[in-house]
Scaffold this motif. Structure first.
Motif, mmCIF file in Angstrom:
data_model
loop_
_atom_site.group_PDB
_atom_site.id
_atom_site.type_symbol
_atom_site.label_atom_id
_atom_site.label_comp_id
_atom_site.label_asym_id
_atom_site.label_seq_id
_atom_site.Cartn_x
_atom_site.Cartn_y
_atom_site.Cartn_z
ATOM 1 N N SER A 103 12.302 -37.335 -31.434
ATOM 2 C CA SER A 103 12.475 -37.918 -30.109
ATOM 3 C C SER A 103 11.474 -37.311 -29.151
ATOM 4 O O SER A 103 10.740 -36.373 -29.478
ATOM 5 N N LYS A 104 11.478 -37.817 -27.937
ATOM 6 C CA LYS A 104 10.796 -37.146 -26.841
ATOM 7 C C LYS A 104 11.610 -35.903 -26.466
ATOM 8 O O LYS A 104 12.689 -35.691 -27.010
ATOM 9 N N PRO A 105 11.131 -35.072 -25.558
ATOM 10 C CA PRO A 105 11.879 -33.862 -25.195
ATOM 11 C C PRO A 105 13.139 -34.189 -24.382
ATOM 12 O O PRO A 105 13.109 -34.248 -23.154
ATOM 13 N N ILE A 106 14.244 -34.416 -25.073
ATOM 14 C CA ILE A 106 15.498 -34.807 -24.438
ATOM 15 C C ILE A 106 16.501 -33.650 -24.495
ATOM 16 O O ILE A 106 16.305 -32.673 -25.216
ATOM 17 N N THR A 107 17.583 -33.795 -23.761
ATOM 18 C CA THR A 107 18.534 -32.700 -23.566
ATOM 19 C C THR A 107 19.071 -32.133 -24.870
ATOM 20 O O THR A 107 19.261 -30.928 -24.998
ATOM 21 N N GLU A 108 19.312 -32.987 -25.844
ATOM 22 C CA GLU A 108 19.971 -32.481 -27.045
ATOM 23 C C GLU A 108 19.081 -31.592 -27.907
ATOM 24 O O GLU A 108 19.578 -30.944 -28.833
ATOM 25 N N VAL A 109 17.796 -31.525 -27.625
ATOM 26 C CA VAL A 109 16.931 -30.602 -28.374
ATOM 27 C C VAL A 109 16.519 -29.416 -27.498
ATOM 28 O O VAL A 109 15.442 -28.836 -27.682
ATOM 29 N N MET A 110 17.376 -29.027 -26.577
ATOM 30 C CA MET A 110 17.056 -27.938 -25.650
ATOM 31 C C MET A 110 16.638 -26.627 -26.313
ATOM 32 O O MET A 110 15.801 -25.902 -25.762
ATOM 33 N N PRO A 111 17.153 -26.253 -27.498
ATOM 34 C CA PRO A 111 16.666 -25.003 -28.108
ATOM 35 C C PRO A 111 15.163 -24.990 -28.356
ATOM 36 O O PRO A 111 14.570 -23.928 -28.530
ATOM 37 N N TRP A 167 22.163 -19.018 -28.000
ATOM 38 C CA TRP A 167 22.185 -18.950 -26.524
ATOM 39 C C TRP A 167 22.807 -20.206 -25.942
ATOM 40 O O TRP A 167 23.635 -20.143 -25.018
ATOM 41 N N MET A 168 22.437 -21.385 -26.479
ATOM 42 C CA MET A 168 22.974 -22.639 -25.944
ATOM 43 C C MET A 168 24.486 -22.730 -26.150
ATOM 44 O O MET A 168 25.201 -23.310 -25.330
ATOM 45 N N MET A 169 24.971 -22.148 -27.233
ATOM 46 C CA MET A 169 26.410 -22.118 -27.458
ATOM 47 C C MET A 169 27.109 -21.162 -26.491
ATOM 48 O O MET A 169 28.195 -21.453 -25.985
ATOM 49 N N GLN A 170 26.476 -20.037 -26.248
ATOM 50 C CA GLN A 170 27.085 -19.016 -25.390
ATOM 51 C C GLN A 170 26.924 -19.321 -23.911
ATOM 52 O O GLN A 170 27.770 -18.949 -23.096
ATOM 53 N N ARG A 171 25.831 -20.011 -23.555
ATOM 54 C CA ARG A 171 25.530 -20.278 -22.145
ATOM 55 C C ARG A 171 25.259 -21.776 -21.928
ATOM 56 O O ARG A 171 24.169 -22.159 -21.482
ATOM 57 N N PRO A 172 26.203 -22.651 -22.251
ATOM 58 C CA PRO A 172 25.943 -24.093 -22.123
ATOM 59 C C PRO A 172 25.637 -24.530 -20.694
ATOM 60 O O PRO A 172 24.833 -25.444 -20.480
ATOM 61 N N GLU A 173 26.261 -23.880 -19.711
ATOM 62 C CA GLU A 173 26.008 -24.248 -18.313
ATOM 63 C C GLU A 173 24.565 -23.934 -17.914
ATOM 64 O O GLU A 173 23.908 -24.724 -17.231
ATOM 65 N N GLU A 174 24.060 -22.774 -18.362
ATOM 66 C CA GLU A 174 22.666 -22.441 -18.078
ATOM 67 C C GLU A 174 21.729 -23.436 -18.749
ATOM 68 O O GLU A 174 20.731 -23.883 -18.157
ATOM 69 N N ASN A 226 26.317 -28.494 -29.636
ATOM 70 C CA ASN A 226 26.837 -27.205 -30.075
ATOM 71 C C ASN A 226 27.878 -27.388 -31.169
ATOM 72 O O ASN A 226 27.894 -26.661 -32.172
ATOM 73 N N ALA A 227 28.764 -28.364 -30.991
ATOM 74 C CA ALA A 227 29.809 -28.628 -31.990
ATOM 75 C C ALA A 227 29.200 -29.095 -33.307
ATOM 76 O O ALA A 227 29.685 -28.737 -34.391
ATOM 77 N N ALA A 228 28.141 -29.898 -33.222
ATOM 78 C CA ALA A 228 27.507 -30.415 -34.438
ATOM 79 C C ALA A 228 26.724 -29.345 -35.184
ATOM 80 O O ALA A 228 26.387 -29.523 -36.355
ATOM 81 N N SER A 229 26.428 -28.220 -34.513
ATOM 82 C CA SER A 229 25.591 -27.174 -35.101
ATOM 83 C C SER A 229 26.356 -26.207 -35.988
ATOM 84 O O SER A 229 25.738 -25.351 -36.629
#
Length: 335
Positions: free
Chosen positions: A38-46, A245-252, A278-281
Motif C-alpha cells: 500500500s501507500k504509507p497508511i495508518t495500519e503500517v505505522m511501524p 511500541w505500537m501495542m504499548q503506546r497506541p495513542e501515541e 495490534n490484535a492481528a499481530s
C-alpha cells in the motif's frame, strides 16, 4: 614572553583544528528497503515512524519504504531489485514460489486472517455460494483481497469466472454503497473505515473461517537472505521494537499517524485502526514464542488448499521457504 605567546598560539590552534582520530565518525547504517502492498497508511505505522522514534537506526538500519498497489506489487519490487523485503500475503508468496521464484518468508506480520467479503444487508449474500453471478469489488488485481475472494469462491465450488471482478481501489466502499458492485472484498480495517464513512448495516463473510492463515509476511529473495543476513536480523529487531511500541503506546501511534500516514487525518479513527492491527499481530503462538513467529503447519495447510483449489499448480514444501532463524531471540540473538 615570546615563549608564552607561542604557547598560547599553539593551544588556540589545537582548540580550533580537530586532530585526526579525535573526532568520532557516525556509525554506518545498512539500508533495508521494504516494498509495501500500500501507500504509507495508518495500519503500517511501524514502518513509518522512523524519523520520530528511530527504532531501526538503533539497530544500525537505514529504513526506506516503497509504496505498492497490492501484495503482488511488493513481490515484483523485490524481484526487480527495487526493495529488499516484501510486505505480502501468503497467497501471493505461494504463487511466486509456484512460478519457481527463490524466496523465503522471515517474519509473520499478522498471524490473524483479516480479510473478508462484505455485502449490504438485504442483498441475500451471506455465504460464499451466494456470490455466484455477482459483481465483486477488490482493491486491485494484485491485492490480497482478490486472493481472499478466490479462496471463498473455491470453498463453494465456484471459480473467479463465476463472478465479475471489479477493481474499486483501496478501502473504497463507495461502489458498494452506490450499487456498482454487489459485494466487495476488504480487510478488517477497510470495513472499519467504511463504517465510519457511512456504510450501512452489512453482512460480513470472514475468510478466516474458511482458511485460518496469516494475512501478511515479510518475504525476501534467497539471494538477499544469504547476502544481507545480518542486516535483515537487525531490521527484524527494529520492526519488532516498533510493533511492540505500537501495542504499548497506541495513542501515541495514532497521533503520529496524523503527520506520517496519508489517511491519518482523524486521530480517533487512527486509534481504532491501530488497535485492529495490534490484535492481528498476535496469536497463541506468538505469545509463546515471540512476535513474528510463523506457524509452518498453518502455512502448509494454506498452500495445500491453494493447490487443491487450483490457485497454484504444484505441491509446495513450505518449510523449505520459511526461515525462523532471523527472528529476534533466535540462536542467541537479543530477545
Amino acid at each position: 614572553m615570546n615563549q608564552r605567546i607561542a604557547r598560547r598560539t599553539l593551544l588556540a590552534s589545537l582548540a580550533a583544528t580537530p586532530l585526526a582520530g579525535w573526532t568520532q565518525a557516525a556509525p554506518r547504517l545498512d539500508r533495508i528497503t521494504v516494498a509495501g502492498w500500500s501507500k504509507p497508511i495508518t495500519e503500517v505505522m511501524p514502518l513509518l515512524v522512523e524519523e520520530d522514534k528511530g527504532f531501526y537506526r538503533a539497530h544500525g538500519i537505514d529504513l526506506q519504504y516503497v509504496s505498492g498497489a497490492g501484495s503482488a506489487d511488493a513481490i515484483r519490487n523485490i524481484l526487480g531489485g527495487q526493495a529488499d523485503v516484501a510486505f505480502t500475503d501468503p497467497g501471493t508468496f505461494f504463487a511466486a514460489l509456484d512460478k519457481g521464484e527463490k524466496l523465503r518468508a522471515i517474519y509473520d506480520i499478522y498471524p490473524q486472517n483479516v480479510f473478508n467479503v462484505v455485502a449490504l444487508q438485504g442483498s441475500g449474500i451471506t455465504r460464499p455460494a451466494d456470490l455466484k453471478g455477482k459483481k465483486i469489488g477488490v482493491y486491485s488485481l494484485a491485492s490480497g483481497t482478490r486472493q481472499a475472494l478466490q479462496v471463498l469462491l473455491h470453498s463453494a465450488g465456484l471459480a473467479e469466472t463465476d463472478v465479475t471482478v471489479v477493481v474499486t481501489g483501496l478501502l473504497n466502499f463507495a461502489p458498494l454503497m452506490q450499487g456498482q458492485v454487489d459485494a466487495t472484498a476488504a480487510t478488517d480495517t477497510g470495513l472499519l473505515i467504511g463504517r465510519r464513512r457511512g456504510l450501512p448495516e452489512v453482512n460480513v463473510i470472514e475468510v478466516g473461517k474458511y482458511l485460518p492463515v496469516s494475512s501478511d509476511l515479510f518475504v525476501v529473495r534467497e539471494e538477499t537472505y544469504v547476502q544481507k543476513r545480518a542486516a535483515l536480523q537487525r531490521f527484524l529487531r527494529g520492526y519488532r521494537d516498533a510493533a511492540a511500541w505500537m501495542m504499548q503506546r497506541p495513542e501515541e501511534a495514532a497521533q503520529l499517524a496524523v503527520k506520517r500516514a496519508i489517511d491519518g487525518t482523524d486521530p480517533a479513527l487512527n486509534l481504532e485502526i491501530i488497535r485492529l492491527r495490534n490484535a492481528a499481530s498476535v496469536s497463541d503462538l506468538t505469545r509463546r514464542s515471540g512476535l513474528g513467529t510463523m506457524d509452518v503447519a498453518s502455512l502448509q495447510a494454506a498452500a495445500d488448499t491453494y493447490r487443491k483449489l487450483g490457485l497454484i499448480g504444484k505441491p509446495l514444501d513450505v518449510a523449505k521457504s520459511i526461515s525462523q532463524d532471523l527472528l529476534p531471540g533466535r540462536r542467541g540473538e537479543p530477545g
